[in-house]
Write a protein that holds these residues in place. Structure first.
Motif, PDB file in Angstrom:
ATOM      1  N   GLY A  65       0.995 -14.943  -9.130  1.00 34.47           N
ATOM      2  CA  GLY A  65       1.481 -13.911 -10.045  1.00 34.47           C
ATOM      3  C   GLY A  65       2.819 -13.331  -9.594  1.00 34.47           C
ATOM      4  N   SER A  66       3.201 -12.242 -10.239  1.00 37.05           N
ATOM      5  CA  SER A  66       4.506 -11.630  -9.952  1.00 37.05           C
ATOM      6  C   SER A  66       4.358 -10.111  -9.831  1.00 37.05           C
ATOM      7  N   TYR A  67       5.208  -9.556  -9.024  1.00 36.11           N
ATOM      8  CA  TYR A  67       5.281  -8.097  -8.840  1.00 36.11           C
ATOM      9  C   TYR A  67       6.687  -7.666  -9.242  1.00 36.11           C
ATOM     10  N   LEU A  68       6.819  -6.731 -10.235  1.00 32.17           N
ATOM     11  CA  LEU A  68       8.125  -6.348 -10.767  1.00 32.17           C
ATOM     12  C   LEU A  68       8.286  -4.833 -10.739  1.00 32.17           C
ATOM     13  N   VAL A  69       9.498  -4.411 -10.449  1.00 35.11           N
ATOM     14  CA  VAL A  69       9.881  -2.996 -10.491  1.00 35.11           C
ATOM     15  C   VAL A  69      11.063  -2.869 -11.443  1.00 35.11           C
ATOM     16  N   ALA A  70      10.917  -1.996 -12.456  1.00 38.44           N
ATOM     17  CA  ALA A  70      11.979  -1.793 -13.452  1.00 38.44           C
ATOM     18  C   ALA A  70      12.481  -0.359 -13.352  1.00 38.44           C
ATOM     19  N   ARG A  71      13.747  -0.196 -13.037  1.00 38.90           N
ATOM     20  CA  ARG A  71      14.350   1.137 -12.888  1.00 38.90           C
ATOM     21  C   ARG A  71      15.160   1.476 -14.138  1.00 38.90           C
ATOM     22  N   ASP A  72      14.898   2.663 -14.696  1.00 43.49           N
ATOM     23  CA  ASP A  72      15.597   3.104 -15.913  1.00 43.49           C
ATOM     24  C   ASP A  72      17.053   3.441 -15.580  1.00 43.49           C
ATOM     25  N   VAL A  73      17.978   2.675 -16.145  1.00 41.86           N
ATOM     26  CA  VAL A  73      19.408   2.934 -15.930  1.00 41.86           C
ATOM     27  C   VAL A  73      20.100   3.235 -17.247  1.00 41.86           C
ATOM     28  N   ALA A 128      12.180  -8.555  -9.195  1.00 42.61           N
ATOM     29  CA  ALA A 128      10.922  -9.310  -9.323  1.00 42.61           C
ATOM     30  C   ALA A 128      10.643 -10.066  -8.025  1.00 42.61           C
ATOM     31  N   PHE A 129       9.353 -10.053  -7.604  1.00 42.37           N
ATOM     32  CA  PHE A 129       8.914 -10.753  -6.409  1.00 42.37           C
ATOM     33  C   PHE A 129       7.763 -11.678  -6.782  1.00 42.37           C
ATOM     34  N   PRO A 130       7.724 -12.882  -6.226  1.00 36.94           N
ATOM     35  CA  PRO A 130       6.552 -13.736  -6.445  1.00 36.94           C
ATOM     36  C   PRO A 130       5.397 -13.286  -5.550  1.00 36.94           C
ATOM     37  N   ILE A 131       4.176 -13.440  -6.015  1.00 38.00           N
ATOM     38  CA  ILE A 131       2.987 -13.163  -5.211  1.00 38.00           C
ATOM     39  C   ILE A 131       2.415 -14.509  -4.775  1.00 38.00           C
ATOM     40  N   ILE A 132       2.408 -14.756  -3.451  1.00 35.63           N
ATOM     41  CA  ILE A 132       1.976 -16.047  -2.903  1.00 35.63           C
ATOM     42  C   ILE A 132       0.691 -15.815  -2.127  1.00 35.63           C
ATOM     43  N   SER A 133      -0.318 -16.616  -2.405  1.00 41.17           N
ATOM     44  CA  SER A 133      -1.585 -16.552  -1.682  1.00 41.17           C
ATOM     45  C   SER A 133      -1.676 -17.742  -0.748  1.00 41.17           C
ATOM     46  N   GLY A 134      -2.321 -17.552   0.413  1.00 44.50           N
ATOM     47  CA  GLY A 134      -2.472 -18.616   1.375  1.00 44.50           C
ATOM     48  C   GLY A 134      -1.262 -18.782   2.248  1.00 44.50           C
ATOM     49  N   ILE A 138       6.415   0.056 -12.607  1.00 46.42           N
ATOM     50  CA  ILE A 138       5.907  -0.961 -11.683  1.00 46.42           C
ATOM     51  C   ILE A 138       4.763  -1.697 -12.371  1.00 46.42           C
ATOM     52  N   PHE A 139       4.802  -3.028 -12.351  1.00 46.19           N
ATOM     53  CA  PHE A 139       3.726  -3.790 -12.973  1.00 46.19           C
ATOM     54  C   PHE A 139       3.568  -5.135 -12.267  1.00 46.19           C
ATOM     55  N   PRO A 173      13.962 -11.934  -3.693  1.00 44.94           N
ATOM     56  CA  PRO A 173      13.783 -11.136  -4.922  1.00 44.94           C
ATOM     57  C   PRO A 173      14.761 -11.587  -6.011  1.00 44.94           C
ATOM     58  N   GLN A 174      14.299 -11.522  -7.261  1.00 43.69           N
ATOM     59  CA  GLN A 174      15.116 -11.887  -8.408  1.00 43.69           C
ATOM     60  C   GLN A 174      15.558 -10.606  -9.128  1.00 43.69           C
ATOM     61  N   LEU A 175      16.854 -10.534  -9.485  1.00 40.60           N
ATOM     62  CA  LEU A 175      17.418  -9.341 -10.127  1.00 40.60           C
ATOM     63  C   LEU A 175      17.787  -9.653 -11.569  1.00 40.60           C
TER      64      LEU A 175
END
Length: 856
Positions: A271-279, A256-262, A168-169, A226-228
């Motif tokens: 910014g962006s929030y991403l989750v990478a799963r080991d496959v 991947a998800f965008p981070i939206i303020s306001g 997660i980053f 979300p973007q795959l």
């Protein structure tokens, strides 16, 4: 009434409770008034008239508010206030005092008091101060509770993120790392802090970096869903080097998800929030599965087995069948798939019930295997080994039956051939012993069930060994083949003639009386006797000895029936051969022979369990003292219940059934081991006598063993004397001469045992190089009373001395016999009168007594 929330450390609200107050003042009247006032307004009030009492109350109980008088004798209010601070008590403090000292009020407020009231004060002033303290305490507790909950939530969130199995980053607007969880260290080997402010592209394999740029561009452009993606992440080089089983890259599914303020028009991408799963393992497994499927397809097409599958719930017998079915049955796979009845119609009529059972497999853990015949398209039958297993889905529902056909035609034909060979004699093609014993067991069960009588013959050829020795085994085989045809022609069609081994045959006559059986047995003896066997220019005459036994419901077992027939056969041989002998339970000769056969099993068992023992009996000089220990070793057997058995009970059976050599080998090896283990005794030993049977005189391995063990040990071989009987030595004369000569050449001596009871040929005696002549006890025991016995012992003694031999008299039972032996000059005496047999274990302790002066 004032109410408070529960303390913040519980994390939960509790039902409203009255506010608890501790009032501390040394003025009893004021204390009573304050207590009454506060209780009237709904407070739970406790009082203390001194600082000491206040400390005790505070140590034991929990209060929400402390109303504290500062000016008390002894422990004052300041000390009590310090106590609340040291203990971190969760309470509000209002200080009251009769002084107007600003310093005192300031010090109390600095110590944590909420308010300061100067005496005298009015009830409203006090109640207002308490209400203010209550609100402040409530707010502090609520704030503390909120802070604790936020801190717990943050810890939990941090724990979940850092311990997530996924990477997660977060990225800033430029695509650089602003946060990474600890999973990056275990998955890729990079430190999280070292990657902060680094671009995401540096962690992705070069072929995927354009994909990364495209995805980040879409996120920045304002996509909301979300973007795959699937990327290859790089592993740190040293991390991979330490773990060579890991792949160079980690394949990850990225969300991947965008981070939206306001909000609304003022919202912006931050910014962006991403989750990478080991496959990686899944992708490798999918690739391995693809390769396995390809290999399986190749194996199925190249396999000698025909692979098929079918739906267990459908009437159609086949869903799939491999194309090599054409090689097996001449039908194409399409033919069998198109005609749902063809497969079953190809099954041999005799095998259809077995075929149907094989197709009703219900257990996926057990393969059902069945053999049946299928008709080839061009005619003929092929034996098929059909193996099928049920496949179920994850919920246990049957989905498919998978099976294989293997051409088993050649194996089946070979099995039938092997079965025939396993049950038939290869020379005569008669049933063999295995088949005969199985048929005998069936006949025995039939007798018990139907109470009928059968008969069994045990036939042994006479003089067969002469033909083998004279003309060779080819002649013997030809004789057996011809005789088997003669015998087969004379037994009834329903009877079983079998070759049991060597020149032995068995005949099982079912539903046959003893009278008819004896008639046939005599007929077979006559047929064999009339037969003349010609081989080259020689003609031979053979005979047959037959043992006959009745099989009835009272027969114990097949083994006992065979044993009885064998004993009857030997009785026929002992009675003159070429005859039939009927077994009866009262037959004395048969009882003796069966007793000997029982001894055979007991002897072998005793050898296996090491239940044989050695005893010794002194041999003493008739005149003077011995120059050393002289004794004979005697064999004893311990039976199954620990009783000692003398050799006269088991040696006849051992000699008759060729076990005597095994016993002699045990005696010799045990004696040599014992003497070698007792060197002090060996130095004082004059002579140790050991008996050998007649068969041992011709046993080359025993002779080789003795020579090998004794040839370099003159100190041992020179003190051994082997005793052989007169009868055995003369019956095996040439073997005896060779045996005696070989052992005498390395220092051993020999004695001729039981002389006078056998052939007593002085001509043989002259040729036998023995050192001692043992006079049979039959003559010795009567010499004190019988002049004839005395004369015979004297004659044997004189002949022995003339031939240079020393003499030993057996059965010396008393002093009268010993005196006679001295008078005629016999050298040594042995018997109960001079020493009884004793266990070998007592030999060392007993030896000093041997050799006592026997002169009176």
């Amino acid at each position: 009434m004032i109410k408070l929330l529960k303390s913040a450390d519980s994390g939960e609200e509790e039902p409203d409770e009255p506010f608890s107050v501790l009032v501390v003042d040394d003025e009893l009247g004021l204390l009573t008034s304050l207590k009454r006032l506060l209780e009237t307004h709904g407070y739970v009030v406790a009082v203390a008239v001194s600082g000491t009492a206040a400390l005790t109350q505070l140590a034991k109980n929990r209060y929400d508010l402390l109303v504290l008088d500062l000016g008390m004798p002894g422990i004052g209010g300041a000390a009590v206030l310090d106590f609340t601070i040291e203990r971190c008590l969760d309470m509000a403090v209002i200080v009251i005092s009769g002084t107007t000292s600003v310093v005192e009020a300031t010090a109390a407020m600095r110590r944590g008091a909420i308010d300061y009231l100067r005496k005298p004060f009015g009830p409203d002033e006090l109640l207002a101060s308490i209400a203010n303290a209550t609100r402040k305490l409530q707010l502090e507790r609520a704030n503390r509770l909120m802070r604790d909950r936020v801190e717990v939530s943050e810890r939990l969130h941090r724990f979940l993120v850092n311990n997530s199995p996924d990477l997660i980053f977060m990225l800033d607007v430029e695509g650089r790392f602003s946060y990474l969880n600890k999973r990056v260290e275990t998955l890729l080997g990079f430190g999280a802090d070292a990657l902060v402010r680094q671009p995401l592209a540096c962690l992705v394999a070069p072929p995927d970096r354009d994909k990364v740029a495209t995805l980040l561009h879409r996120l920045a452009a304002g996509v909301t869903e979300p973007q795959l993606a699937e990327w290859h992440f790089l592993r740190q080089e040293a991390f991979h080097h330490d773990r060579p089983t890991l792949d160079l890259f980690m394949i990850a599914e990225v969300t991947a998800f965008p981070i939206i303020s306001g909000n609304g028009s003022e919202s912006r991408f931050t910014g962006s929030y991403l989750v990478a799963r080991d496959v990686t393992s899944r992708r490798r497994a999918e690739e391995a599965l693809r390769q396995a499927s390809a290999r399986l397809e190749h194996v199925v097409s190249a396999s000698p087995a025909v692979i098929y599958s079918r739906d267990p719930h459908s009437s159609r017998p086949l869903n799939f069948i491999s194309s090599n079915v054409n090689d097996l049955l001449g039908y194409r796979a399409e033919d069998l798939l198109a005609d749902e009845h063809l497969w079953e119609h190809l099954v041999h009529p005799e095998d259809r019930s077995r075929f149907k059972r094989s197709q009703s497999c219900e257990d996926e853990y057990v393969q059902t295997s069945c053999e049946y015949r299928l008709r080839h398209r061009e005619g003929g039958w092929r034996w098929i080994r059909d193996t099928v297993r049920l496949i179920r889905d994850s919920e246990g529902y049957p989905v498919e039956l998978v099976g294989s056909w293997l051409d088993n035609t050649e194996a089946q034909l070979l099995s039938e051939q092997l079965s025939h060979q396993a049950n038939h004699d290869s020379l005569t093609e008669l049933p063999n012993r295995r088949a005969f014993e199985r048929r005998l067991q069936q006949a025995l069960e039939c007798s018990r069930a139907q109470n009928v009588e059968h008969a069994l013959f045990y036939l042994d050829l006479d003089q067969f060994k002469i033909i083998n020795d004279t003309c060779g085994h080819m002649a013997g085989d030809a004789l057996l083949l011809q005789l088997s045809r003669i015998l087969q022609a004379r037994v009834r069609r329903q009877d079983m003639l079998a070759r049991l081994g060597g020149d032995e045959f068995g005949v099982l006559m079912e539903y046959c009386s003893l009278q008819d059986a004896m008639r046939l047995a005599n007929s077979l003896c006559g047929a064999v006797s009339d037969f003349r066997f010609a081989w080259g220019d020689k003609t031979f005459h053979v005979g047959a000895s037959i043992g006959v036994v009745s099989i009835t419901a009272a027969s114990e077992s097949s083994d006992s029936v065979l044993s009885a027939a064998d004993s009857a056969c030997y009785a026929a041989k002992d009675a003159g051969r070429n005859r039939a002998h009927l077994y009866t339970e009262n037959d004395i000769e048969l009882s003796r022979r069966q007793g000997e056969m029982c001894w055979v099993a007991r002897i072998n068992q005793a050898l296996e369990e090491n239940r044989f023992q050695l005893a010794f009996q002194p041999i003493v000089p008739t005149l003077g003292r011995s120059d050393g220990h002289h004794y004979e070793l005697l064999l004893r057997m311990e039976d199954e219940i620990g009783q000692l058995v003398l050799p006269g009970n088991f040696l006849p059976a051992a000699e008759h059934y060729h076990l005597a050599v095994k016993l002699d080998r045990w005696v010799v090896s045990t004696a040599l081991d014992w003497l070698s283990d007792n060197p002090d005794h060996l130095r004082n030993l004059s002579l140790c006598s050991i008996n050998l049977s007649g068969l041992s005189l011709g046993d080359v391995p025993l002779l080789d063993y003795l020579v090998e063990r004794l040839k370099h040990r003159r100190n041992l071989s020179g003190k051994l004397c082997f005793e052989v009987t007169e009868t055995a030595a003369i019956a095996n004369f040439n073997n005896a001469l060779h045996f005696i000569g070989a052992l005498k050449s390395i220092g051993c001596r020999f004695a001729l045992d039981d002389f006078g009871s056998g052939l007593s040929s002085f001509a043989y005696l002259k040729k036998l190089p023995v050192d001692f002549l043992k006079i049979d006890g039959v003559f010795v025991e009567d010499i004190a009373n019988d002049p004839v016995s005395l004369a015979m012992v004297s004659s044997i003694n004189d002949v022995g001395h003339v031939m240079g031999m020393e003499t030993i008299a057996e059965f010396v039972e008393n002093d009268q016999i010993l005196a006679k032996l001295r008078a005629i000059g016999v050298n040594y005496a042995q018997g109960y009168g001079v020493g009884k047999p004793r266990p070998l274990a007592e030999l060392v302790a007993y030896c000093p007594q041997i050799g006592l002066d026997l002169q009176h």
